[in-house]
Design a protein around this motif. Sequence first.
Motif, PDB file in Angstrom:
ATOM      1  N   ASP A  50       0.778  -1.160  -0.053  1.00 54.08           N
ATOM      2  CA  ASP A  50      -0.192   0.201  -0.027  1.00 54.08           C
ATOM      3  C   ASP A  50       0.757   1.254   0.045  1.00 54.08           C
ATOM      4  OD1 ASP A  50      -2.176  -1.502  -0.165  1.00 54.08           O
ATOM      5  OD2 ASP A  50      -2.592  -1.428   2.148  1.00 54.08           O
ATOM      6  N   LYS A  51       1.960   1.215   0.587  1.00 56.98           N
ATOM      7  CA  LYS A  51       2.776   2.609   0.641  1.00 56.98           C
ATOM      8  C   LYS A  51       3.354   2.648  -0.407  1.00 56.98           C
ATOM      9  CE  LYS A  51       6.496   4.778   3.244  1.00 56.98           C
ATOM     10  NZ  LYS A  51       7.226   5.225   1.964  1.00 56.98           N
ATOM     11  N   LYS A  52       4.042   1.796  -1.060  1.00 56.31           N
ATOM     12  CA  LYS A  52       4.526   1.981  -2.422  1.00 56.31           C
ATOM     13  C   LYS A  52       3.668   2.251  -3.585  1.00 56.31           C
ATOM     14  CE  LYS A  52       8.145  -1.909  -1.992  1.00 56.31           C
ATOM     15  NZ  LYS A  52       8.557  -3.430  -2.511  1.00 56.31           N
ATOM     16  N   LEU A  53       2.450   1.856  -3.374  1.00 52.92           N
ATOM     17  CA  LEU A  53       1.183   2.399  -4.355  1.00 52.92           C
ATOM     18  C   LEU A  53       0.936   3.726  -4.101  1.00 52.92           C
ATOM     19  CD1 LEU A  53      -0.732   1.553  -6.409  1.00 52.92           C
ATOM     20  CD2 LEU A  53      -2.305   0.804  -4.715  1.00 52.92           C
ATOM     21  N   ASN A  54       0.694   4.055  -2.867  1.00 49.18           N
ATOM     22  CA  ASN A  54       0.490   5.211  -2.555  1.00 49.18           C
ATOM     23  C   ASN A  54       1.647   6.588  -3.026  1.00 49.18           C
ATOM     24  OD1 ASN A  54      -1.951   4.836  -1.442  1.00 49.18           O
ATOM     25  ND2 ASN A  54      -1.226   4.578   0.423  1.00 49.18           N
ATOM     26  N   ASP A  55       2.685   6.281  -2.886  1.00 51.44           N
ATOM     27  CA  ASP A  55       3.900   6.928  -3.515  1.00 51.44           C
ATOM     28  C   ASP A  55       3.641   7.009  -4.731  1.00 51.44           C
ATOM     29  OD1 ASP A  55       4.522   7.403  -0.638  1.00 51.44           O
ATOM     30  OD2 ASP A  55       6.363   5.830  -0.893  1.00 51.44           O
ATOM     31  N   SER A  56       3.396   5.868  -5.721  1.00 53.53           N
ATOM     32  CA  SER A  56       3.440   6.007  -6.944  1.00 53.53           C
ATOM     33  C   SER A  56       2.070   6.813  -7.391  1.00 53.53           C
ATOM     34  CB  SER A  56       3.239   4.650  -7.558  1.00 53.53           C
ATOM     35  OG  SER A  56       4.252   3.884  -7.390  1.00 53.53           O
TER      36      SER A  56
END
Length: 610
Positions: free
Chosen positions: A127-133
């Motif tokens: 989720d964190k990687k997705l939100n950063d993207s």
Amino acid sequence: MSFMFKPLAYDDLTAINRPKLSSYVKNAIIVGNQDVAKTIIGSVKPSAKSVILVDGYVGSSFENFVNELQRQIIGQNSKLFDMKDVYLSEKEINELTKSNLPLNYEDDPVLLFGKLFDGKIDNLIDDKKLNDSIKEIQSFKGICIVYGHGATVQPLLNIADKVVYIDISPKSAAIRAREGKFMNIGDKKPRPFNALMRRNYFVDFEVVVHQRKRLVNAGTIDFYVDGNNDDEYMMLPFEALKDMLSTLVQYPFRCKPVYLEGIWGGEYIRKVRNLPMDIAKNIAWIFEFIPMEVSIVVDVNSYNFELPFATFMSYASKKIIGEKADKKFEGYFPVRFNYDDTYHSNGNMSIQVHPRGSFSRENYREKGSQDEAYYVIATGHNAKTYVGFKNNADVKEFIDLTEKSQQDGTEVDYKKYINAEDSIPGKQVMLPGGTIHASGQNQLILELGSLTIGSYTYKIYDYNRKDKDGNTRPIHLNNAKKVLEYDRNADWVKKNIAIEPILLKESDDFKEFIVGDTDLMYYQIRRVELNTNGSYEASKNDQFTVITLVDGEEIEVYSKSNPDFKFCQKYLEIVVIPASITDYVIVNKGYQPAVIHKTYLRPNFENYIL
């Protein structure tokens, strides 16, 4: 079916459906990689921030596709975002799916089996990687293209301007896997074929199929791409795809068969269908209509547009199988059909057994029992079908001997213990889970099966054969002993699952018999013997019917209410008459009598415990 089966790279182009499509659909098809890409890029507003999502089935060539998209962007900035960058780590995904792929060599010596993943593609994303993207995408001034499995999870859909879905057939996916052209979700390098496909069957396919179904049901897709040929993509706007499928579901239809090699493979289908001699030495299985393994081809303005049958089911399951069946089987087509070809082969199929529902649910998270049925179509000299134990056979002694054989390679006189039925064309044997059985040498069998995603065949004895790589074929005695019904002997077989045909109807044109019926299985089988120039009519309510031309040359099947909705069916072709057709007619178009194998759900099937 089992992921160990390796489909042959052969396209049977006889299985093409030709419904009368609207001019809208005919004019909507886009063919060619450049034209497909230009159409998609041309659909977004020029000189504006845009987000294009490209999702797809396992094995889709995402990089090839999005690189062509990017080449068509002129005068604007563009950036690619690969979903691989937002997945959980390989280690985390392996830990998450560990229980789905147990390393139980005692029960499963070559790791065939697993447990279906109870989750979504979202569960494989960080989720964190997705939100950063997403923050990076929203700050970019130009066209962002997000691609890969899971590109259509809800947070990305919330910011999308266009959604593209690349679909390929299960056969194409398996061939690309064999060629090492893709990896499992989250992996950094391809696994060996068997390990890669095992993960696919129990994890990757599950999450991708469910995501595709969600997109189709929600109508979220803008452009649907037939990605089976990377050198020539074909595309329909999703509205045109729906129009095409809405037309197709009014017709009897046929799926595209898949051919597979096997150690006991025969020659019957190869000769009947004039298959090239160089595609395989032993064609053992013909996946004529295994719903999760086959595709459907539609003639769209003289182009062969191909999509997985499962995609068709996602859009039109109620019209294909009926509302009651759709509810009972949760949108899956509930019966599968394939041919087992041992005609002029070098041996029998293995002596085997399949699990009942409670065992399948507990161990594999399947929906129910793996029941099967054998219908004898053609035989050579001394053909037999093995089913049940002989009366008064010492079953424990047989099991002890097979265990000893597994250890030291001694031969087992299986004929002393296993009941053999003479195989004659027209013989129907029902095989509820727990029944020991094998198709003997020198025959062509139409095999039916119940709803299971994978294949759970427990080999009890395989004549000490080795596979084409020289390895001893696996035996699964531990599991077999857990599910085997020891009391199903020859008397029980004749009374319950290998019944004599029961005449139902007779006219100048035809005779109709019940040939397969047992309370232990949710479908029933009839045989229709159609005279030369004869016709047969039937009506049904919220039911599908599957018909196979098991003898004769050609029949025509059509809707009585709408005769334009028709299909011309050749010998050994399998055709689905969808629930949307409530009355149908079959006409013998050949110069000789015809025999039709007819499968449908039993009355009150919804009360059956899977």
